[in-house]
Design an enzyme around this catalytic site. Structure first.
Site, mmCIF file in Angstrom:
data_model
loop_
_atom_site.group_PDB
_atom_site.id
_atom_site.type_symbol
_atom_site.label_atom_id
_atom_site.label_comp_id
_atom_site.label_asym_id
_atom_site.label_seq_id
_atom_site.Cartn_x
_atom_site.Cartn_y
_atom_site.Cartn_z
ATOM 1 N N LYS A 64 37.239 39.416 30.784
ATOM 2 C CA LYS A 64 38.573 39.191 31.357
ATOM 3 C C LYS A 64 38.670 37.754 31.868
ATOM 4 C CE LYS A 64 40.484 42.398 33.840
ATOM 5 N NZ LYS A 64 40.694 43.429 34.890
HETATM 6 C C1 E4P Z 1 43.566 44.745 35.832
HETATM 7 O O1 E4P Z 1 43.392 43.878 34.971
HETATM 8 C C2 E4P Z 1 43.921 44.330 37.192
HETATM 9 O O2 E4P Z 1 42.829 43.626 37.683
HETATM 10 C C3 E4P Z 1 44.262 45.456 38.124
HETATM 11 O O3 E4P Z 1 44.871 46.524 37.433
HETATM 12 C C4 E4P Z 1 45.099 44.992 39.289
HETATM 13 O O4 E4P Z 1 45.509 46.113 40.022
HETATM 14 P P1 E4P Z 1 46.093 45.986 41.514
HETATM 15 O O5 E4P Z 1 47.386 45.257 41.434
HETATM 16 O O6 E4P Z 1 46.259 47.399 41.967
HETATM 17 O O7 E4P Z 1 45.062 45.249 42.307
#
Ligand code: E4P
EC number: 4.1.2.-
Length: 220
Positions: A85
């Protein structure tokens, strides 16, 4: 479609892998930090909890393109087919291009607009993660962004998939799927809410109560 869990809770992954058609597990630095287990220990445990199959995602911490590439190699040394990522900043876009040339799969994360997501896909990202709830929370429209991004990728970068992230309610997840989103990642509480509710529990209890009343037992 692909359904992922957004968590670092190994036991929960093991339990939900029995119930869900799980495509894999996504993590981010905040999720990993909450569990306080280092990635070299956590990632193999998550992989095992997934039954040794499916896709695992972990995020780089460096902020320069070269640093992100080197973080990506570290992550791939832990889990060889991990998807890396990369936050979609300018440096992130450069890193995605470099990693594409090395054949390392990436997900463009921290996506707050359809244009930003499209750029990540054009740079070579395999997945792009728009943040649905965070967009809604700042007065935007998470589902509309997913919809636009989905269409843009379909037209201009068909190799890439939208992996919608940041959900707070099952409704947001369903709305996302209804606009044709191919993959979503859910936090544990939202995943649990998809399969259980007080109304369902009450319905099952009433069946038991009625059966018990008629036959004096709750079994067939
Ligand atoms: C996924 O890529 C994200 O890091 C994650 O879903 C963010 O979620 P949040 O907004 O609940 O922290």
């Amino acid at each position: 479609m692909e359904l992922y869990l957004d968590t670092s809770d190994v036991d929960a992954v093991k339990a939900l892998a029995r119930v869900f058609p799980l495509a894999g597990v996504t993590t981010n630095p905040s999720i990993v930090a909450a569990g306080k287990t280092s990635l070299d220990v956590l990632l193999p445990e998550l992989y095992e909890a997934m039954g040794g199959k499916g896709r695992l995602f972990a995020q780089v911490m460096a902020t320069t393109a070269e640093g992100m590439v080197s973080d990506a190699r570290l992550l791939r040394a832990i889990i060889p087919d991990i998807v890396v990522k990369i936050p979609v900043t300018s440096e992130g876009l450069a890193a995605i291009k470099l990693l594409k040339s090395e054949g390392i799969p990436t997900l463009g994360t921290a996506v707050y607009s359809a244009a930003q997501g499209l750029l990540a896909a054009l740079a070579g990202a395999d997945y792009v993660a728009p943040y649905v709830n965070r967009l809604d929370a700042q007065g935007g429209d998470g589902i509309q962004t997913v919809n636009e991004l989905q269409q843009l990728l379909h037209m201009h970068a068909p190799h890439a998939k939208v992996l919608a992230a940041s959900f707070k309610t099952p409704r947001q997840a369903l709305d996302c799927l209804l606009v044709g989103c191919e993959s979503i990642t859910l936090p544990l509480d939202v995943a649990q809410q998809l399969i259980s509710s007080p109304a369902v529990d009450a319905a099952v209890k009433k069946f038991e109560h009625d059966w018990q009343g008629a036959f004096g037992r709750t079994s067939l």
